[in-house]
Write a protein that holds these residues in place. Structure first.
Motif: not given
Length: 267
Positions: A6-13
């Motif tokens: 989730t943290a990785f996805a938010f960072t990419v977003l």
């Protein structure tokens, strides 16, 4: 240890939302057609149009002059203020340091309106000079914050040793203190140049009718519709800012490799 998805996805977003509009501007600055929604093919026509536009070139020249003057002026005053704040005795340095930080937390639009009212109240017509004065005033705090910690880390014994060997205080300042501060001074100067060149709010409130800084000229142009030439200008400003900020980060490392003694000895 696995990274939270989730943290990785938010960072990419976050980075996509941050840089996607910039990437679109860069992409369409090379569009062969005037369309701002459909990419037809690679072309440099909008860069050629920019360099052929006398008004934009005039604004570019003004922005460069304002940035250079603001850089020099803020460095001279900022270095003096940093030295004074670190070496001031009693509560004077504390109070002055607090006042110095106020411009950093004040919304820039408030500073712009205040500068406009000041110039109007004094009967000073808005011109290139008013922009320079406003930018210098706004940039001093940045220089002071960057240099203050560096000045505090200096060894006063080296300066005192120079005085014991016959140097005056001014000579010790010029030959010992300032060379030791040189990497931070250069890095601050490059950073201020980039900040002032890209500044819009303060320039908008303090500039005259003509010539106008490049950022203000771009704003005036897009009110009548976004032209592909503006994409080319924005791309060039982006590349210039990236180069200047990169240079500001590399300067301290360059001097760090050479070492403080080589700076003082001129080797």
């Amino acid at each position: 240890m696995r990274k939270p998805r989730t943290a990785f996805a938010f960072t990419v977003l976050f980075f996509v939302l941050l840089y996607l509009p910039v990437a679109v501007v860069v992409l369409f600055s090379f569009n062969s057609q005037k369309s701002l929604t459909v990419y037809e093919g690679f072309s440099l026509r909008w860069y050629e149009a920019f360099f052929a536009d006398e008004a934009l070139i005039e604004s570019l020249g003004m922005s460069l002059r304002v940035s250079l003057v603001a850089m020099v002026g803020s460095l001279v005053l900022g270095v003096a203020l940093a030295l004074g704040l670190v070496r001031a005795r009693g509560k004077l340095g504390l109070y002055a340091g607090f006042i110095m930080l106020v411009p950093l937390i004040t919304p820039e639009i408030v500073t712009g309106v205040a500068s406009l009212l000041l110039f109007k109240g004094l009967g000073i017509p808005l011109s290139t000079m008013t922009v320079m004065i406003a930018e210098i005033t706004f940039s001093i705090s940045y220089v002071t914050v960057i240099l203050r910690s560096r000045v505090a880390a200096l060894n006063r014994e080296v300066e005192e040793a120079a005085i014991d060997l016959g140097a005056t205080r001014w000579q010790a300042l010029l030959l010992v203190t300032l060379p030791a501060l040189l990497p931070s001074i250069l890095a601050s100067g490059v950073l201020i140049f980039a900040l002032v060149f890209d500044d819009f709010v303060l320039a908008f409130f303090t500039t005259g009718v003509t010539p106008q800084p490049l950022s203000v000229r771009i704003y005036s142009a897009i009110r009548f519709g976004i032209q592909p030439t503006i994409n080319a200008v924005g791309t060039l400003m982006l590349l210039g800012s990236i180069a200047l900020i990169g240079l500001a980060l590399l300067i301290p490392r360059f001097f760090g490799r050479r070492g403080g003694l080589s700076i003082l000895s001129g080797e």
